[in-house]
Design a protein around this motif. Structure first.
Motif, PDB file in Angstrom:
ATOM      1  N   ASP A 410       0.870  -1.179   0.000  1.00  0.00           N
ATOM      2  CA  ASP A 410       0.000   0.000   0.000  1.00  0.00           C
ATOM      3  C   ASP A 410       0.906   1.227   0.000  1.00  0.00           C
ATOM      4  O   ASP A 410       1.047   1.942   0.998  1.00  0.00           O
ATOM      5  N   ASP A 411       1.507   1.492  -1.147  1.00  0.00           N
ATOM      6  CA  ASP A 411       2.634   2.424  -1.258  1.00  0.00           C
ATOM      7  C   ASP A 411       2.170   3.845  -1.553  1.00  0.00           C
ATOM      8  O   ASP A 411       2.362   4.372  -2.646  1.00  0.00           O
ATOM      9  N   VAL A 412       1.599   4.460  -0.541  1.00  0.00           N
ATOM     10  CA  VAL A 412       1.069   5.815  -0.665  1.00  0.00           C
ATOM     11  C   VAL A 412       2.158   6.804  -1.059  1.00  0.00           C
ATOM     12  O   VAL A 412       1.934   7.701  -1.888  1.00  0.00           O
ATOM     13  N   ASP A 413       3.342   6.661  -0.499  1.00  0.00           N
ATOM     14  CA  ASP A 413       4.415   7.611  -0.801  1.00  0.00           C
ATOM     15  C   ASP A 413       4.810   7.542  -2.279  1.00  0.00           C
ATOM     16  O   ASP A 413       5.131   8.574  -2.881  1.00  0.00           O
ATOM     17  N   ARG A 414       4.793   6.345  -2.843  1.00  0.00           N
ATOM     18  CA  ARG A 414       5.121   6.231  -4.273  1.00  0.00           C
ATOM     19  C   ARG A 414       4.030   6.889  -5.126  1.00  0.00           C
ATOM     20  O   ARG A 414       4.326   7.558  -6.123  1.00  0.00           O
ATOM     21  N   ILE A 415       2.787   6.693  -4.740  1.00  0.00           N
ATOM     22  CA  ILE A 415       1.687   7.320  -5.472  1.00  0.00           C
ATOM     23  C   ILE A 415       1.809   8.842  -5.408  1.00  0.00           C
ATOM     24  O   ILE A 415       1.649   9.544  -6.417  1.00  0.00           O
ATOM     25  N   ASN A 416       2.116   9.362  -4.235  1.00  0.00           N
ATOM     26  CA  ASN A 416       2.281  10.810  -4.100  1.00  0.00           C
ATOM     27  C   ASN A 416       3.442  11.312  -4.952  1.00  0.00           C
ATOM     28  O   ASN A 416       3.382  12.404  -5.536  1.00  0.00           O
ATOM     29  N   TYR A 417       4.526  10.521  -5.000  1.00  0.00           N
ATOM     30  CA  TYR A 417       5.674  10.890  -5.835  1.00  0.00           C
ATOM     31  C   TYR A 417       5.254  10.981  -7.296  1.00  0.00           C
ATOM     32  O   TYR A 417       5.523  11.984  -7.970  1.00  0.00           O
ATOM     33  N   TYR A 418       4.604   9.932  -7.796  1.00  0.00           N
ATOM     34  CA  TYR A 418       4.196   9.946  -9.197  1.00  0.00           C
ATOM     35  C   TYR A 418       3.211  11.075  -9.476  1.00  0.00           C
ATOM     36  O   TYR A 418       3.285  11.734 -10.527  1.00  0.00           O
TER      37      TYR A 418
END
Length: 492
Positions: A410-418
């Motif tokens: 559940d990689d919220v930080d990666r989603i925010n990065y993209y």
């Protein structure tokens, strides 16, 4: 839980939790989307059939330099599981897949007198299956895995490497060029030379900064130009493809608007992106004057009879200019740059001493699992505009952009990065930057070089404790899938 249910759940999470209410922005139809991997990082099968040893096989097997003491012997096992990889590509809905060819898988000894039919067959199958799935192959010829036998001859510090590399490229063009129409000669020459020849961070870890790195770069530039002209003269007329390479850089922002700090930032850009970009993309060609003057000055101060940076002849300058059909770019982060408060003469020979600036980050910038990677979307926009202004608005293809975490599905930080970086991409396109493709790094978790498996960049989670290397979509996979399906993104 069944795989279909996992996908449905993650899709719901990605669309209901991780998006932000706000303006919806649309990507133009002129841009395509893909994902990337590299042979050593995903294939495994390091000694299958007649494959030869490469420098990463040797580096990981004989040193303790990898953070978790791991290696790419099995990695994601894509050599045996490439069809699952293609299923993932279809699930995402990408337009293309960027992968690389393992030099010693098709030329076991490094030289072109002996070809591996098994290696050729592997890549033929991969390419054919991609095309059958309506996914365009983008092929990197060299992504860091030099044959060990060629390294024993000096590697990229040996001027003959340009010929050996071109022989390898010729084999690739002849074996795959009837179907592959998008070629990259090299991935990140700055990393190859600075970190592999100047430092000990990457194979072959020569630790000869300020000398070996420049020799490596000089040889590599010649190799790129020879391969480009070979393709342009011999293969393009019948294969009708395109060829370039991809360069990496942080964006270097001046710490202040003082002339000294602005000079420091431009110097940093020329030492990193310009080292390889200026000879190919600038109107005048050759190394930038900033790079030449700095290394010559430092070499003289240190008692050398000539600059440690090799010189190109006028014929070589002309031969190098324009040898890319597009500007390939890998980008992850940004830093501030300032001029040191006191410039001191130094007998220490190194690339960083030649550069002679101070780099730092804002402590308020969000971080990642990698110490060097801070989340700074506006730097991406500024970088794309720097390329546009410096090199007469070339076509730009972003071949890598991504975010490392520890091991989060559940990689919220990666989603925010993209979300931040793809918004910055749209901002730059609205500024007038001619960006035609964007590539997420990476399709799946893989062997991340000196960091081993301690950092995960994948859209798909890979269970490295499972002999089958089970792949599972993360929330970010569904987020990226939704962007590709709708060609829209929420404003950051």
């Amino acid at each position: 839980m069944a795989f279909a249910n996992v996908v449905a759940l993650l899709c719901f999470l990605a669309t209901s939790i991780f998006t932000v209410e706000g303006e919806v922005r649309r990507f133009p139809d002129t841009i395509s989307f893909g994902v990337a991997t590299a042979s050593y990082q995903v294939e495994g099968a390091w000694n299958v059939s007649d494959k030869g040893e490469n420098i990463w096989d040797r580096f990981t097997h004989t040193t303790d330099s990898i953070r978790d003491r791991s290696n790419g012997d099995v990695a994601c096992d894509s050599y045996n599981q490439h069809r699952r990889d293609i299923e993932m590509l279809k699930e995402l809905g990408v337009d293309y897949y960027r992968f690389s060819i393992s030099w010693t898988r098709i030329l076991p000894d490094g030289f072109s007198n002996r070809l591996s039919q098994d290696g050729i067959a592997y890549y033929n199958t991969l390419i054919n299956d991609l095309l059958e799935a309506n996914i365009t192959p983008y092929v990197t010829i060299y992504h860091w895995d030099l044959p060990q036998r060629l390294q024993d001859l000096g590697g990229w510090a040996n001027p003959m490497m340009a010929d050996y590399y071109t022989d390898f490229a010729k084999v690739a063009f002849e074996a795959f060029g009837d179907r592959v129409k998008h070629w990259l000669t090299f991935n990140e020459p700055w990393v190859i030379c600075y970190q592999g020849y100047g430092m000990i961070e990457k194979a072959p870890a020569l630790d000869m900064s300020g000398i070996a790195d420049y020799l490596c770069g000089h040889s590599l530039l010649k190799a790129h130009a020879k391969a480009y002209h070979l393709y342009d003269d011999v293969y393009r007329p019948t294969q009708n493809g395109r060829i370039g390479w991809t360069l990496n850089t942080n964006y270097h922002e001046a710490a202040s608007q003082s002339p000294a700090d602005r000079e420091a930032a431009e110097r940093a850009m020329q030492f990193e992106l310009g080292w390889f970009g200026h000879p190919v993309f600038s109107s005048e060609g050759d190394y930038s004057q900033i790079l030449k003057d700095r290394v010559n000055q430092k070499s003289s101060e240190q008692g050398y009879p000539r600059s440690r940076l090799p010189e190109f002849t006028s014929e070589e300058v002309a031969y190098l200019k324009g040898t890319c059909d597009f500007f390939g770019l890998n980008h992850y982060s940004t830093n501030f740059v300032r001029m040191p408060t006191m410039a001191l003469k130094s007998s220490k020979v190194s690339f960083d001493d030649d550069l002679g600036v101070e780099k730092f980050v804002d402590p308020a910038w969000p971080g990642s699992e990698a110490d060097w990677l801070k989340v700074v979307p506006w730097g991406f926009r500024n970088l794309l505009n720097w390329i546009r202004n410096s090199y007469n608005s070339p076509e730009i293809i972003v071949f890598e952009n991504g975010f490392p975490d520890r091991d989060d599905k559940d990689d919220v930080d990666r989603i925010n990065y993209y979300n931040g970086y793809m918004n910055a991409l749209l901002d730059a396109m609205e500024d007038g930057c001619n960006v035609t493709a964007y590539t997420a790094w990476s399709l799946m978790d893989n062997f991340e070089w000196s960091d081993g498996y301690t950092q995960r960049y994948g859209l798909y989670h890979v269970d490295f404790n499972d002999p089958m290397r089970t792949r599972t979509p993360k929330a970010s996979a569904m987020y990226y899938k939704s962007i590709l399906e709708t060609r829209t993104i929420e404003r950051d």
